[in-house]
Design a protein around this motif. Structure first.
Motif, PDB file in Angstrom:
ATOM      1  N   SER A   1      47.363  43.234 -13.778  1.00 37.90           N
ATOM      2  CA  SER A   1      48.668  43.693 -13.278  1.00 37.90           C
ATOM      3  C   SER A   1      49.805  43.633 -14.289  1.00 37.90           C
ATOM      4  O   SER A   1      50.815  44.297 -14.101  1.00 37.90           O
ATOM      5  CB  SER A   1      49.081  42.851 -12.059  1.00 37.90           C
ATOM      6  OG  SER A   1      48.084  42.890 -11.075  1.00 37.90           O
ATOM      7  N   CYS A   2      49.683  42.857 -15.325  1.00 35.14           N
ATOM      8  CA  CYS A   2      50.828  42.601 -16.191  1.00 35.14           C
ATOM      9  C   CYS A   2      50.605  43.032 -17.635  1.00 35.14           C
ATOM     10  O   CYS A   2      51.560  43.358 -18.341  1.00 35.14           O
ATOM     11  CB  CYS A   2      51.167  41.104 -16.184  1.00 35.14           C
ATOM     12  SG  CYS A   2      50.907  40.295 -14.602  1.00 35.14           S
TER      13      CYS A   2
ATOM     14  N   MET B   1      49.566  45.622 -19.147  1.00 35.36           N
ATOM     15  CA  MET B   1      50.007  46.932 -19.627  1.00 35.36           C
ATOM     16  C   MET B   1      51.456  46.920 -20.053  1.00 35.36           C
ATOM     17  O   MET B   1      51.861  47.738 -20.867  1.00 35.36           O
ATOM     18  CB  MET B   1      49.715  48.053 -18.609  1.00 35.36           C
ATOM     19  CG  MET B   1      50.496  47.995 -17.323  1.00 35.36           C
ATOM     20  SD  MET B   1      49.885  46.671 -16.290  1.00 35.36           S
ATOM     21  CE  MET B   1      49.213  47.548 -14.907  1.00 35.36           C
TER      22      MET B   1
ATOM     23  N   ILE C   1      58.156  37.854 -10.308  1.00 36.07           N
ATOM     24  CA  ILE C   1      56.923  38.576 -10.014  1.00 36.07           C
ATOM     25  C   ILE C   1      57.013  39.224  -8.625  1.00 36.07           C
ATOM     26  O   ILE C   1      56.621  40.375  -8.439  1.00 36.07           O
ATOM     27  CB  ILE C   1      55.701  37.635 -10.084  1.00 36.07           C
ATOM     28  CG1 ILE C   1      55.540  37.084 -11.509  1.00 36.07           C
ATOM     29  CG2 ILE C   1      54.432  38.367  -9.664  1.00 36.07           C
ATOM     30  CD1 ILE C   1      54.492  35.989 -11.639  1.00 36.07           C
TER      31      ILE C   1
ATOM     32  N   LEU D   1      52.238  30.725 -16.360  1.00 35.77           N
ATOM     33  CA  LEU D   1      53.273  31.226 -17.273  1.00 35.77           C
ATOM     34  C   LEU D   1      54.328  30.168 -17.574  1.00 35.77           C
ATOM     35  O   LEU D   1      54.848  30.113 -18.690  1.00 35.77           O
ATOM     36  CB  LEU D   1      53.934  32.478 -16.676  1.00 35.77           C
ATOM     37  CG  LEU D   1      53.096  33.757 -16.738  1.00 35.77           C
ATOM     38  CD1 LEU D   1      53.756  34.882 -15.964  1.00 35.77           C
ATOM     39  CD2 LEU D   1      52.834  34.178 -18.180  1.00 35.77           C
TER      40      LEU D   1
HETATM   41  C1  HEC Z   1      55.838  48.337 -15.541  1.00 35.92           C
HETATM   42  C2  HEC Z   1      55.930  47.312 -16.522  1.00 35.92           C
HETATM   43  C3  HEC Z   1      55.815  45.859 -16.071  1.00 35.92           C
HETATM   44  C4  HEC Z   1      54.776  45.262 -15.383  1.00 35.92           C
HETATM   45  C5  HEC Z   1      53.524  45.919 -14.829  1.00 35.92           C
HETATM   46  C6  HEC Z   1      55.109  43.858 -15.298  1.00 35.92           C
HETATM   47  N1  HEC Z   1      56.313  43.622 -15.894  1.00 35.92           N
HETATM   48 FE1  HEC Z   1      57.224  41.826 -16.069  1.00 35.92          FE
HETATM   49  N2  HEC Z   1      58.823  42.710 -16.884  1.00 35.92           N
HETATM   50  C7  HEC Z   1      58.921  44.052 -17.205  1.00 35.92           C
HETATM   51  C8  HEC Z   1      60.250  44.303 -17.740  1.00 35.92           C
HETATM   52  C9  HEC Z   1      60.773  45.652 -18.216  1.00 35.92           C
HETATM   53  C10 HEC Z   1      60.929  43.056 -17.710  1.00 35.92           C
HETATM   54  C11 HEC Z   1      62.372  42.783 -18.119  1.00 35.92           C
HETATM   55  C12 HEC Z   1      63.167  42.788 -16.839  1.00 35.92           C
HETATM   56  C13 HEC Z   1      64.545  42.219 -16.978  1.00 35.92           C
HETATM   57  O1  HEC Z   1      65.063  42.149 -18.098  1.00 35.92           O
HETATM   58  O2  HEC Z   1      65.084  41.827 -15.933  1.00 35.92           O
HETATM   59  C14 HEC Z   1      59.999  42.084 -17.181  1.00 35.92           C
HETATM   60  C15 HEC Z   1      60.307  40.746 -17.035  1.00 35.92           C
HETATM   61  C16 HEC Z   1      59.392  39.779 -16.674  1.00 35.92           C
HETATM   62  C17 HEC Z   1      59.637  38.368 -16.647  1.00 35.92           C
HETATM   63  C18 HEC Z   1      60.948  37.680 -17.020  1.00 35.92           C
HETATM   64  C19 HEC Z   1      60.962  37.486 -18.505  1.00 35.92           C
HETATM   65  C20 HEC Z   1      62.195  36.799 -18.992  1.00 35.92           C
HETATM   66  O3  HEC Z   1      62.142  36.298 -20.105  1.00 35.92           O
HETATM   67  O4  HEC Z   1      63.199  36.749 -18.274  1.00 35.92           O
HETATM   68  C21 HEC Z   1      58.493  37.767 -16.258  1.00 35.92           C
HETATM   69  C22 HEC Z   1      58.247  36.275 -16.087  1.00 35.92           C
HETATM   70  C23 HEC Z   1      57.526  38.789 -16.012  1.00 35.92           C
HETATM   71  N3  HEC Z   1      58.099  40.011 -16.276  1.00 35.92           N
HETATM   72  C24 HEC Z   1      56.252  38.570 -15.588  1.00 35.92           C
HETATM   73  C25 HEC Z   1      55.385  39.583 -15.200  1.00 35.92           C
HETATM   74  C26 HEC Z   1      54.114  39.337 -14.584  1.00 35.92           C
HETATM   75  C27 HEC Z   1      53.517  37.975 -14.328  1.00 35.92           C
HETATM   76  C28 HEC Z   1      53.573  40.555 -14.308  1.00 35.92           C
HETATM   77  C29 HEC Z   1      52.259  40.839 -13.601  1.00 35.92           C
HETATM   78  C30 HEC Z   1      52.133  40.341 -12.254  1.00 35.92           C
HETATM   79  C31 HEC Z   1      54.505  41.557 -14.777  1.00 35.92           C
HETATM   80  N4  HEC Z   1      55.596  40.923 -15.303  1.00 35.92           N
HETATM   81  C32 HEC Z   1      54.298  42.923 -14.711  1.00 35.92           C
HETATM   82  C33 HEC Z   1      57.959  45.002 -17.056  1.00 35.92           C
HETATM   83  C34 HEC Z   1      56.773  44.812 -16.376  1.00 35.92           C
END
Ligand code: HEC
Length: 117
Positions: A54-55, A57, A87, A113
């Motif tokens: 899920s993550c 990619m 999440i 994490l």
């Molecule tokens: C479609 C792309 C995408 C997917 C799929 C995705 N993320 Fe993200 N994630 C992002 C983006 C873009 C941000 C930055 C968002 C922001 O700045 O608020 C982020 C931010 C985060 C953060 C916060 C990071 C920080 O330093 O503040 C975490 C933790 C995180 N994601 C965990 C996950 C996890 C665990 C998964 C899988 C369950 C996941 N993400 C799936 C795009 C994605």
């Protein structure tokens, strides 16, 4: 003599009151403990499996980032609860996973994490 009887009754009443106090207070506490979200022991294998599905990619191999930011040291910025909220709800370009992952999966992944720092 009457005075002593009253004293004994008074003491008994106090003890009764105290014992009621001590038995009801912890009960309320345990009610509150039943409510909070699921807690699961960390299962790294399961967390990695969900991450890869899920993550990965967006957050890349080894959590190094890609479409999303690097989260290889996310535990230094956010605690497990904050990560779980991210999440669940996503935001800022990240989709929410409330409907795709179980609470257990989200809690487990967040724990994993949060240790990355
Ligand atoms: C479609 C792309 C995408 C997917 C799929 C995705 N993320 Fe993200 N994630 C992002 C983006 C873009 C941000 C930055 C968002 C922001 O700045 O608020 C982020 C931010 C985060 C953060 C916060 C990071 C920080 O330093 O503040 C975490 C933790 C995180 N994601 C965990 C996950 C996890 C665990 C998964 C899988 C369950 C996941 N993400 C799936 C795009 C994605």
């Amino acid at each position: 003599m009457y005075k002593w009887t009253m004293f004994a009754v008074f003491c008994a009443a106090c003890l009764l009151g105290l014992s009621i106090l001590f038995t009801t207070i912890p009960e309320q506490g345990s009610h509150e403990e039943a409510a909070p979200p699921v807690d699961v022991p960390l299962n790294v294998e399961a967390a990695v499996a969900v991450y890869e599905q899920s993550c990965l990619m967006c957050h890349g191999d080894q959590l190094k980032g890609g479409g999303g930011p690097a989260i290889s040291d996310v535990g230094a910025r956010l605690d497990a609860q904050q990560i779980a909220r991210k999440i669940e709800n996503g935001g800022g370009g990240m989709p929410g996973f409330k409907n795709d992952l179980s609470s257990e999966q989200i809690v487990n992944l967040s724990k994993w994490l949060s240790e990355k720092k």
